[in-house]
Write a protein that holds these residues in place. Structure first.
Motif, PDB file in Angstrom:
ATOM      1  N   THR A  43      30.473  -9.117  -2.698  1.00  0.00           N
ATOM      2  CA  THR A  43      30.129  -8.270  -3.828  1.00  0.00           C
ATOM      3  C   THR A  43      30.012  -9.106  -5.088  1.00  0.00           C
ATOM      4  O   THR A  43      30.899  -9.897  -5.394  1.00  0.00           O
ATOM      5  N   GLU A  44      28.902  -8.937  -5.799  1.00  0.00           N
ATOM      6  CA  GLU A  44      28.703  -9.574  -7.096  1.00  0.00           C
ATOM      7  C   GLU A  44      28.736  -8.484  -8.157  1.00  0.00           C
ATOM      8  O   GLU A  44      28.165  -7.419  -7.965  1.00  0.00           O
ATOM      9  N   TYR A  45      29.395  -8.764  -9.274  1.00  0.00           N
ATOM     10  CA  TYR A  45      29.471  -7.809 -10.370  1.00  0.00           C
ATOM     11  C   TYR A  45      28.587  -8.298 -11.502  1.00  0.00           C
ATOM     12  O   TYR A  45      28.700  -9.440 -11.932  1.00  0.00           O
ATOM     13  N   LEU A  46      27.717  -7.438 -11.997  1.00  0.00           N
ATOM     14  CA  LEU A  46      26.896  -7.752 -13.158  1.00  0.00           C
ATOM     15  C   LEU A  46      27.568  -7.167 -14.383  1.00  0.00           C
ATOM     16  O   LEU A  46      27.944  -5.997 -14.389  1.00  0.00           O
ATOM     17  N   ARG A  47      27.706  -7.976 -15.423  1.00  0.00           N
ATOM     18  CA  ARG A  47      28.403  -7.552 -16.632  1.00  0.00           C
ATOM     19  C   ARG A  47      27.517  -7.738 -17.848  1.00  0.00           C
ATOM     20  O   ARG A  47      26.653  -8.615 -17.869  1.00  0.00           O
ATOM     21  N   ASP A  48      27.765  -6.914 -18.874  1.00  0.00           N
ATOM     22  CA  ASP A  48      27.003  -7.046 -20.112  1.00  0.00           C
ATOM     23  C   ASP A  48      27.693  -8.044 -21.044  1.00  0.00           C
ATOM     24  O   ASP A  48      28.629  -8.744 -20.639  1.00  0.00           O
ATOM     25  N   ASP A  49      27.241  -8.108 -22.294  1.00  0.00           N
ATOM     26  CA  ASP A  49      27.793  -9.063 -23.259  1.00  0.00           C
ATOM     27  C   ASP A  49      29.253  -8.794 -23.596  1.00  0.00           C
ATOM     28  O   ASP A  49      29.960  -9.679 -24.061  1.00  0.00           O
ATOM     29  N   ILE A  79      28.180  -3.413 -15.351  1.00  0.00           N
ATOM     30  CA  ILE A  79      27.019  -2.531 -15.404  1.00  0.00           C
ATOM     31  C   ILE A  79      26.457  -2.250 -14.018  1.00  0.00           C
ATOM     32  O   ILE A  79      25.627  -1.367 -13.852  1.00  0.00           O
ATOM     33  N   GLY A  80      26.916  -2.994 -13.017  1.00  0.00           N
ATOM     34  CA  GLY A  80      26.450  -2.761 -11.662  1.00  0.00           C
ATOM     35  C   GLY A  80      27.009  -3.771 -10.684  1.00  0.00           C
ATOM     36  O   GLY A  80      27.672  -4.736 -11.066  1.00  0.00           O
ATOM     37  N   THR A  81      26.732  -3.534  -9.419  1.00  0.00           N
ATOM     38  CA  THR A  81      27.169  -4.434  -8.357  1.00  0.00           C
ATOM     39  C   THR A  81      26.023  -4.679  -7.392  1.00  0.00           C
ATOM     40  O   THR A  81      25.138  -3.838  -7.225  1.00  0.00           O
ATOM     41  N   ILE A  82      26.062  -5.845  -6.777  1.00  0.00           N
ATOM     42  CA  ILE A  82      25.126  -6.174  -5.701  1.00  0.00           C
ATOM     43  C   ILE A  82      25.970  -6.577  -4.504  1.00  0.00           C
ATOM     44  O   ILE A  82      26.741  -7.533  -4.567  1.00  0.00           O
ATOM     45  N   VAL A  83      25.839  -5.828  -3.421  1.00  0.00           N
ATOM     46  CA  VAL A  83      26.602  -6.070  -2.203  1.00  0.00           C
ATOM     47  C   VAL A  83      25.677  -6.734  -1.192  1.00  0.00           C
ATOM     48  O   VAL A  83      24.591  -6.225  -0.909  1.00  0.00           O
ATOM     49  N   THR A  84      26.102  -7.876  -0.676  1.00  0.00           N
ATOM     50  CA  THR A  84      25.329  -8.590   0.338  1.00  0.00           C
ATOM     51  C   THR A  84      25.958  -8.346   1.695  1.00  0.00           C
ATOM     52  O   THR A  84      27.128  -8.659   1.910  1.00  0.00           O
ATOM     53  N   GLU A  85      25.185  -7.774   2.610  1.00  0.00           N
ATOM     54  CA  GLU A  85      25.675  -7.511   3.959  1.00  0.00           C
ATOM     55  C   GLU A  85      25.568  -8.773   4.803  1.00  0.00           C
ATOM     56  O   GLU A  85      24.943  -9.748   4.404  1.00  0.00           O
ATOM     57  N   SER A  86      26.162  -8.744   5.977  1.00  0.00           N
ATOM     58  CA  SER A  86      26.139  -9.911   6.856  1.00  0.00           C
ATOM     59  C   SER A  86      24.724 -10.253   7.325  1.00  0.00           C
ATOM     60  O   SER A  86      24.434 -11.391   7.650  1.00  0.00           O
ATOM     61  N   SER A  87      23.832  -9.270   7.321  1.00  0.00           N
ATOM     62  CA  SER A  87      22.444  -9.510   7.738  1.00  0.00           C
ATOM     63  C   SER A  87      21.627 -10.169   6.629  1.00  0.00           C
ATOM     64  O   SER A  87      20.492 -10.567   6.857  1.00  0.00           O
ATOM     65  N   GLY A  88      22.199 -10.246   5.410  1.00  0.00           N
ATOM     66  CA  GLY A  88      21.487 -10.824   4.279  1.00  0.00           C
ATOM     67  C   GLY A  88      20.900  -9.777   3.348  1.00  0.00           C
ATOM     68  O   GLY A  88      20.527 -10.071   2.220  1.00  0.00           O
ATOM     69  N   LYS A  89      20.812  -8.550   3.816  1.00  0.00           N
ATOM     70  CA  LYS A  89      20.280  -7.464   2.998  1.00  0.00           C
ATOM     71  C   LYS A  89      21.219  -7.205   1.824  1.00  0.00           C
ATOM     72  O   LYS A  89      22.438  -7.223   1.981  1.00  0.00           O
ATOM     73  N   GLN A  90      20.645  -6.960   0.646  1.00  0.00           N
ATOM     74  CA  GLN A  90      21.432  -6.714  -0.551  1.00  0.00           C
ATOM     75  C   GLN A  90      21.177  -5.310  -1.074  1.00  0.00           C
ATOM     76  O   GLN A  90      20.032  -4.865  -1.100  1.00  0.00           O
ATOM     77  N   ILE A  91      22.251  -4.638  -1.487  1.00  0.00           N
ATOM     78  CA  ILE A  91      22.158  -3.285  -2.023  1.00  0.00           C
ATOM     79  C   ILE A  91      22.704  -3.300  -3.439  1.00  0.00           C
ATOM     80  O   ILE A  91      23.812  -3.783  -3.675  1.00  0.00           O
ATOM     81  N   ARG A 124      28.037   3.591 -12.137  1.00  0.00           N
ATOM     82  CA  ARG A 124      28.551   4.849 -11.580  1.00  0.00           C
ATOM     83  C   ARG A 124      28.452   4.884 -10.058  1.00  0.00           C
ATOM     84  O   ARG A 124      28.603   5.927  -9.440  1.00  0.00           O
ATOM     85  N   TYR A 125      28.135   3.750  -9.466  1.00  0.00           N
ATOM     86  CA  TYR A 125      28.032   3.562  -8.027  1.00  0.00           C
ATOM     87  C   TYR A 125      26.873   4.332  -7.404  1.00  0.00           C
ATOM     88  O   TYR A 125      26.895   4.675  -6.219  1.00  0.00           O
ATOM     89  N   ASN A 126      25.856   4.610  -8.198  1.00  0.00           N
ATOM     90  CA  ASN A 126      24.632   5.202  -7.655  1.00  0.00           C
ATOM     91  C   ASN A 126      23.751   4.069  -7.138  1.00  0.00           C
ATOM     92  O   ASN A 126      23.596   3.043  -7.792  1.00  0.00           O
TER      93      ASN A 126
END
Length: 102
Positions: free
Chosen positions: A37-43, A48-60, A65-67
């Motif tokens: 899991t990577e967390y994106l942060r503002d200044d 402000i969001g997250t990017i989850v990388t699955e074992s297959s390489g696909k990123q969500i 708000r976790y939408n």
């Protein structure tokens, strides 16, 4: 089925029921997968969001708000939005997350 102990008392084994706690569907779908899991942060260091990388390489990508805002498939090299429409080639997930910031 029952047992008797040394004193002759009947022992009936009890069934122990473990309550199953319902989990959201997106967590159940990811069970057992290795994820990063990577967390994106503002200044101001607010998430402000997250990017989850699955074992297959696909990123969500998900907003604060976790939408779900989109996904990136490295095999097809395509980024899709939350409605699975193609946004473009390459990984553009951070741009999708920044679009949700108000």
């Amino acid at each position: 089925m029952c047992f008797t102990d040394v004193s002759g008392t009947r022992i009936v084994p009890m069934r122990v029921y473990i309550p199953v706690i319902a989990k959201p569907a997106h967590i159940q779908a990811l069970r057992g997968a290795l994820m990063a899991t990577e967390y994106l942060r503002d200044d101001h260091y607010h998430i402000i969001g997250t990017i989850v990388t699955e074992s297959s390489g696909k990123q969500i990508a998900r907003d604060a708000r976790y939408n779900r805002v989109g996904e990136y498939d490295p095999k097809a090299d395509l980024t899709r939005d939350s409605h699975y429409r193609i946004i473009g080639t390459g990984n553009q997930l951070s741009a999708l997350i920044w679009r949700t910031v108000r």
